[in-house]
Enzyme design. Structure first.
Site, PDB file in Angstrom:
ATOM      1  N   GLU A 161       4.959   2.434   1.432  1.00  0.00           N
ATOM      2  CA  GLU A 161       4.550   2.024   2.788  1.00  0.00           C
ATOM      3  C   GLU A 161       4.680   0.530   3.056  1.00  0.00           C
ATOM      4  O   GLU A 161       3.730  -0.124   3.491  1.00  0.00           O
ATOM      5  CB  GLU A 161       3.109   2.496   3.052  1.00  0.00           C
ATOM      6  CG  GLU A 161       2.972   3.998   2.907  1.00  0.00           C
ATOM      7  CD  GLU A 161       1.554   4.511   3.148  1.00  0.00           C
ATOM      8  OE1 GLU A 161       0.635   3.688   3.318  1.00  0.00           O
ATOM      9  OE2 GLU A 161       1.372   5.745   3.165  1.00  0.00           O
ATOM     10  N   GLU A 266       5.091  14.271   0.379  1.00  0.00           N
ATOM     11  CA  GLU A 266       3.658  14.472   0.648  1.00  0.00           C
ATOM     12  C   GLU A 266       3.484  15.458   1.807  1.00  0.00           C
ATOM     13  O   GLU A 266       2.728  15.211   2.747  1.00  0.00           O
ATOM     14  CB  GLU A 266       2.983  13.135   0.993  1.00  0.00           C
ATOM     15  CG  GLU A 266       3.151  12.083  -0.071  1.00  0.00           C
ATOM     16  CD  GLU A 266       2.390  10.781   0.212  1.00  0.00           C
ATOM     17  OE1 GLU A 266       1.519  10.773   1.101  1.00  0.00           O
ATOM     18  OE2 GLU A 266       2.676   9.789  -0.470  1.00  0.00           O
TER      19      GLU A 266
HETATM   20  C1  XIL Z   1      -4.515   9.901   0.220  1.00  0.00           C
HETATM   21  C2  XIL Z   1      -5.274  10.852  -0.703  1.00  0.00           C
HETATM   22  O1  XIL Z   1      -4.796  12.148  -0.489  1.00  0.00           O
HETATM   23  C3  XIL Z   1      -6.752  10.780  -0.441  1.00  0.00           C
HETATM   24  O2  XIL Z   1      -7.476  11.553  -1.391  1.00  0.00           O
HETATM   25  C4  XIL Z   1      -7.229   9.332  -0.494  1.00  0.00           C
HETATM   26  O3  XIL Z   1      -8.579   9.255  -0.123  1.00  0.00           O
HETATM   27  C5  XIL Z   1      -6.410   8.461   0.431  1.00  0.00           C
HETATM   28  O4  XIL Z   1      -5.024   8.590   0.124  1.00  0.00           O
HETATM   29  N1  XIL Z   1       0.028   8.299   1.993  1.00  0.00           N
HETATM   30  C6  XIL Z   1       0.031   8.187   0.623  1.00  0.00           C
HETATM   31  C7  XIL Z   1      -1.018   8.860  -0.163  1.00  0.00           C
HETATM   32  O5  XIL Z   1       0.995   7.646   0.065  1.00  0.00           O
HETATM   33  O6  XIL Z   1      -1.320   8.167  -1.347  1.00  0.00           O
HETATM   34  C8  XIL Z   1      -2.275   9.089   0.631  1.00  0.00           C
HETATM   35  O7  XIL Z   1      -3.162   9.881  -0.160  1.00  0.00           O
HETATM   36  C9  XIL Z   1      -1.972   9.739   1.948  1.00  0.00           C
HETATM   37  C10 XIL Z   1      -1.038   8.883   2.766  1.00  0.00           C
END
Ligand code: XIL
Length: 372
Positions: A161, A266
């Protein structure tokens, strides 16, 4: 008389056993076929994100489901800086080590998430004052973690990101102190520390035209510095009913034209009211119970929409399977999803393929049907 009864008894037991074993192996056989990882085995890896309780195998049923359905795992949180490197001079590898051991034991493809990210940072990182000290932190952090798991972790999300929605660099602590060079530096150190691992840049909304253009520049920057980048991870946090299929297809084509692999890293689909697409942890909505409409279950039309969205997505992924290395869901079952708590805490969401009771949803069967 007694011998007769005993013989009958043993006969019955033997029959029950034989029938039982046969039935069991038949249903096992059927179950084996019903698995995402098998269905897509010639196409791409099928992954999931594991939370801490899943890493320590605290629930047997969940554990069986993970092993049956997925052949790739990503650490949902345990490799993020706040957990793995909580103090400047302290690392905490306990859960990360277990995550790696879990994947190795089950012969799974291991994804390390993530080395350099502005979010879920340990507080000490934000307080680092000089560019030199920040560079020293980055070097130690990447070398120590990627080095520890060199030869075990198959792919790293090296940087997560780094971009704004308009494609420019995010004003993170790394950018503020080191400028754009923090990106190439991260890839350089990762490549040295874990020469065999595949190196990815990972972000959300990078299928959208402006951010995609920025992402292409970013990838080219790494390549023209003579460094290796093996793939780009499109996070895939999309809204059900509004999945940007055309932009996704265009992105798959444009990214792979740069000579790298594309992974969906994701994947989940928002089923609740939300008026923006993305995954910026800072972007929160105020708690409001009217925005949590399905506490007693998802209506059938929404369930069907979710199934259609997933089917459309996987049709597209299959069309471009030669360019796609992996599709990873952000969690195993709906109860685990971070979307129950972001962008609004305490909602009941339904973004994944398995429900809270671990039952496969309509969407799951639609994906298997694509391969029948
Ligand atoms: C999220 C997790 O799923 C949660 O448990 C945590 O509280 C916050 O982060 N983009 C990403 C992930 O790259 O690491 C994030 O994961 C969601 C958004």
């Amino acid at each position: 008389m007694r011998t007769g009864i005993r013989r009958k008894f043993f006969l019955t037991i033997t029959m029950v056993y034989v029938i039982g074993v046969t039935a069991c192996s038949v249903s096992k056989d059927v179950q084996q076929k019903h698995s995402l990882k098998n269905a897509f085995q010639h196409d791409f890896l099928i992954g999931t994100a594991l939370d801490s309780s899943q890493i320590v195998e605290s629930n047997k049923k969940v554990d069986l489901l993970i092993k049956k359905q997925f052949n790739a795992i990503t650490a949902e949180n345990v490799m993020k800086t706040a957990i793995i490197h909580p103090k400047a001079d302290r690392y905490n590898f306990s859960l990360a080590d277990k995550f790696v051991a879990y994947g190795k034991k089950h012969n799974m493809y291991l994804v390390g998430h993530t080395l350099i990210w502005h979010s879920q940072l340990a507080p000490f990182v934000e307080k680092i004052a000089s560019p030199e000290a920040l560079r020293a932190f980055m070097t130690a952090h990447i070398k120590t973690i990627a080095g520890r798991y060199a030869g075990s972790i198959n792919a790293w999300d090296v940087v997560n990101e780094a971009l704004n929605e308009d494609g420019s660099f995010r004003n993170s602590v790394f950018y503020q102190k080191l400028g754009e060079n923090y990106l190439t530096e991260s890839f350089r150190i990762a490549q040295q520390a874990a020469p065999a691992a595949e190196l990815y840049y990972n972000d959300y909304n990078i299928e959208q035209p402006a951010k995609r253009a920025g992402c292409i520049q970013l990838i080219k920057k790494i390549q023209s510095a003579g460094l290796r980048i093996d793939g780009v991870g499109i996070q895939g946090h999309w809204l059900s009913g509004k999945v940007p299929l055309e932009a996704i297809e265009q992105s798959i084509l444009e990214y792979s034209a740069l000579g790298i692999q594309v992974a969906i890293t994701e994947l989940d689909l928002e089923m609740l009211p939300r008026n923006f697409q993305g995954a910026d942890l800072e972007h929160k909505m105020k708690t409001d119970s009217t925005q949590n409409p399905y506490t007693k279950g998802l209506p059938e039309n929404k369930e069907q929409q979710l199934a259609k969205d997933y089917e459309d997505l996987f049709r597209l992924f299959l069309k471009h399977k030669d360019k796609i290395s992996r599709v990873t869901f952000w969690g195993v079952e709906d109860g685990q999803s971070w979307l129950n708590n972001w962008p609004m805490p305490g909602r009941t969401n339904y973004p994944l393929l398995f429900d809270r009771k671990l039952k496969p949803k309509a969407a799951y069967f639609r994906l298997l049907d694509l391969k029948n």
